[in-house]
Design a protein around this motif. Structure first.
Motif, mmCIF file in Angstrom:
data_model
loop_
_atom_site.group_PDB
_atom_site.id
_atom_site.type_symbol
_atom_site.label_atom_id
_atom_site.label_comp_id
_atom_site.label_asym_id
_atom_site.label_seq_id
_atom_site.Cartn_x
_atom_site.Cartn_y
_atom_site.Cartn_z
ATOM 1 N N ILE A 285 -8.370 26.184 23.032
ATOM 2 C CA ILE A 285 -8.980 24.860 23.168
ATOM 3 C C ILE A 285 -7.866 23.863 23.434
ATOM 4 O O ILE A 285 -6.800 23.934 22.810
ATOM 5 C CB ILE A 285 -9.754 24.473 21.894
ATOM 6 N N ALA A 286 -8.113 22.938 24.344
ATOM 7 C CA ALA A 286 -7.143 21.870 24.635
ATOM 8 C C ALA A 286 -7.843 20.528 24.459
ATOM 9 O O ALA A 286 -8.857 20.261 25.103
ATOM 10 C CB ALA A 286 -6.609 22.011 26.057
ATOM 11 N N ILE A 287 -7.294 19.715 23.581
ATOM 12 C CA ILE A 287 -7.829 18.367 23.337
ATOM 13 C C ILE A 287 -6.725 17.368 23.651
ATOM 14 O O ILE A 287 -5.609 17.503 23.157
ATOM 15 C CB ILE A 287 -8.301 18.202 21.880
ATOM 16 N N SER A 288 -7.046 16.374 24.472
ATOM 17 C CA SER A 288 -6.022 15.417 24.899
ATOM 18 C C SER A 288 -6.316 14.011 24.389
ATOM 19 O O SER A 288 -7.457 13.651 24.100
ATOM 20 C CB SER A 288 -5.929 15.387 26.434
ATOM 21 N N SER A 289 -5.248 13.250 24.290
ATOM 22 C CA SER A 289 -5.313 11.823 23.961
ATOM 23 C C SER A 289 -4.534 11.064 25.023
ATOM 24 O O SER A 289 -3.527 11.563 25.535
ATOM 25 C CB SER A 289 -4.710 11.555 22.577
ATOM 26 N N ASN A 290 -5.000 9.871 25.342
ATOM 27 C CA ASN A 290 -4.253 9.039 26.291
ATOM 28 C C ASN A 290 -2.959 8.519 25.682
ATOM 29 O O ASN A 290 -2.041 8.126 26.399
ATOM 30 C CB ASN A 290 -5.119 7.868 26.768
ATOM 31 N N ASP A 291 -2.899 8.510 24.362
ATOM 32 C CA ASP A 291 -1.716 8.052 23.638
ATOM 33 C C ASP A 291 -0.677 9.174 23.601
ATOM 34 O O ASP A 291 -0.938 10.255 23.056
ATOM 35 C CB ASP A 291 -2.106 7.635 22.226
ATOM 36 N N ALA A 292 0.484 8.925 24.154
ATOM 37 C CA ALA A 292 1.534 9.949 24.215
ATOM 38 C C ALA A 292 2.070 10.323 22.839
ATOM 39 O O ALA A 292 2.701 11.373 22.685
ATOM 40 C CB ALA A 292 2.673 9.468 25.108
ATOM 41 N N GLU A 293 1.833 9.488 21.825
ATOM 42 C CA GLU A 293 2.362 9.756 20.485
ATOM 43 C C GLU A 293 1.282 10.229 19.520
ATOM 44 O O GLU A 293 1.574 10.489 18.346
ATOM 45 C CB GLU A 293 3.007 8.485 19.923
ATOM 46 N N HIS A 294 0.038 10.350 19.978
ATOM 47 C CA HIS A 294 -1.061 10.668 19.057
ATOM 48 C C HIS A 294 -0.895 12.051 18.437
ATOM 49 O O HIS A 294 -0.964 12.212 17.215
ATOM 50 C CB HIS A 294 -2.401 10.589 19.778
ATOM 51 N N PHE A 295 -0.701 13.065 19.260
ATOM 52 C CA PHE A 295 -0.489 14.420 18.754
ATOM 53 C C PHE A 295 1.004 14.707 18.700
ATOM 54 O O PHE A 295 1.705 14.589 19.708
ATOM 55 C CB PHE A 295 -1.183 15.443 19.652
ATOM 56 N N ASN A 296 1.491 15.086 17.523
ATOM 57 C CA ASN A 296 2.919 15.368 17.355
ATOM 58 C C ASN A 296 3.098 16.552 16.417
ATOM 59 O O ASN A 296 2.199 16.879 15.627
ATOM 60 C CB ASN A 296 3.652 14.132 16.825
ATOM 61 N N PRO A 297 4.245 17.219 16.478
ATOM 62 C CA PRO A 297 4.466 18.453 15.696
ATOM 63 C C PRO A 297 4.354 18.298 14.186
ATOM 64 O O PRO A 297 4.226 19.300 13.474
ATOM 65 C CB PRO A 297 5.892 18.851 16.098
ATOM 66 N N SER A 298 4.416 17.081 13.670
ATOM 67 C CA SER A 298 4.363 16.885 12.218
ATOM 68 C C SER A 298 2.936 16.852 11.673
ATOM 69 O O SER A 298 2.740 16.744 10.470
ATOM 70 C CB SER A 298 5.075 15.576 11.853
ATOM 71 N N MET A 299 1.940 16.957 12.544
ATOM 72 C CA MET A 299 0.553 16.834 12.104
ATOM 73 C C MET A 299 0.128 18.019 11.248
ATOM 74 O O MET A 299 0.560 19.152 11.447
ATOM 75 C CB MET A 299 -0.370 16.697 13.317
ATOM 76 N N ASP A 300 -0.747 17.731 10.280
ATOM 77 C CA ASP A 300 -1.237 18.752 9.354
ATOM 78 C C ASP A 300 -2.304 19.604 10.042
ATOM 79 O O ASP A 300 -3.083 19.102 10.859
ATOM 80 C CB ASP A 300 -1.823 18.088 8.110
ATOM 81 N N THR A 301 -2.353 20.896 9.718
ATOM 82 C CA THR A 301 -3.301 21.807 10.363
ATOM 83 C C THR A 301 -4.387 22.305 9.412
ATOM 84 O O THR A 301 -5.096 23.259 9.733
ATOM 85 C CB THR A 301 -2.559 23.023 10.949
ATOM 86 N N LEU A 302 -4.542 21.649 8.255
ATOM 87 C CA LEU A 302 -5.509 22.126 7.263
ATOM 88 C C LEU A 302 -6.926 22.161 7.834
ATOM 89 O O LEU A 302 -7.610 23.193 7.785
ATOM 90 C CB LEU A 302 -5.455 21.244 6.018
ATOM 91 N N LEU A 303 -7.398 21.041 8.388
ATOM 92 C CA LEU A 303 -8.732 21.001 8.967
ATOM 93 C C LEU A 303 -8.830 21.857 10.225
ATOM 94 O O LEU A 303 -9.864 22.474 10.497
ATOM 95 C CB LEU A 303 -9.112 19.555 9.287
#
Length: 242
Positions: free
Chosen positions: A203-221
């Motif tokens: 699955i690929a989900i995109s955001s127009n914000d270049a900083e929205h998705f980053n490697p520090s994000m939590d993967t619990l959900l």
């Protein structure tokens, strides 16, 4: 010039420098004395009442006023932290509700098209993200849905899922074109879907914000999302013989 005069000149010291050194020395002595004598102000309570401090905004203030100012600053910082915690808690509660409603919709989906509609609408409308795409490694059947990636993305799988099930961040231009075609892409999350050891796709989900998705994000959900979507997707694919 005689040797005595040279010696005298060398021993001369600038008055401002001497005064500065004396101030430092005095500060050190006072600090050390107060640390060694914590009961000093208890023996001299009248001194506390007469102490004054220079404040850049308020001018000269008393010790009590200075303590009140510091206390107000601490309270303000605590209020900001509490507000931030409440905001995060409220957002997490809303996010949990969105995911919960999505799971119920996916479980009740009558066919693959409705299944993909639910994922797309939740991503773009409720989560306010740019787009939702699904790439399947099995190309034996044509699936007519806007979210399905038609290009061969095996290179993306080999590059982004070598030792992980998620990728957060930006994509190279070639990857953007393979997955999202001409759509604007700032940052993405790629979620690998598997059945046992077999890779179903991603699955690929995109955001127009270049900083929205980053490697520090939590993967619990996302862990729960990934597991459930993969199982339900397999069920939908079996309905059409995939």
């Amino acid at each position: 010039m005689s040797d005595n005069k040279v010696a005298n000149n060398n021993n001369m010291q600038d008055p401002m420098t001497a005064a500065s050194e004396m101030d430092v020395l005095n500060d050190e002595l006072v600090t050390t004395y107060l640390q060694d004598n914590p009961d000093f102000f208890g023996r001299n309570p009248q001194l506390l009442a007469s102490l004054r401090f220079n404040d850049s905004k308020r001018g000269v203030v008393s010790l009590v006023e200075r303590q009140q100012q510091i206390q107000r600053q601490k309270i303000h910082l605590l209020e900001e932290e509490i507000t931030q915690l409440l905001t995060v808690a409220n957002y997490n509660e809303q996010l949990f509700t969105v995911y919960n409603d999505l799971y119920l919709s996916l479980i009740e989906s009558s066919d693959l098209s409705h299944f993909l509609d639910c994922l797309t609408q939740t991503t773009t409308q409720l989560l306010n993200l740019a787009s939702f795409k699904l790439y399947l490694t099995n190309k034996d059947f044509e699936i007519g849905h806007d979210s399905i990636v038609k290009s061969d993305c095996s290179s993306v799988i080999n590059k982004r899922f070598t030792n992980q099930d998620y990728y957060f961040g930006r994509l190279q231009q070639e990857e953007k074109e393979l997955i999202f075609s001409e759509q604007e892409v700032g940052s993405v999350v790629l979620v690998q879907l598997t059945e046992g050891e077999q890779c179903l796709g991603f699955i690929a989900i995109s955001s127009n914000d270049a900083e929205h998705f980053n490697p520090s994000m939590d993967t619990l959900l996302l862990n729960q999302f990934r597991t459930l979507v993969a199982k339900l997707l397999v069920q939908q694919l079996r309905k059409i013989g995939l």
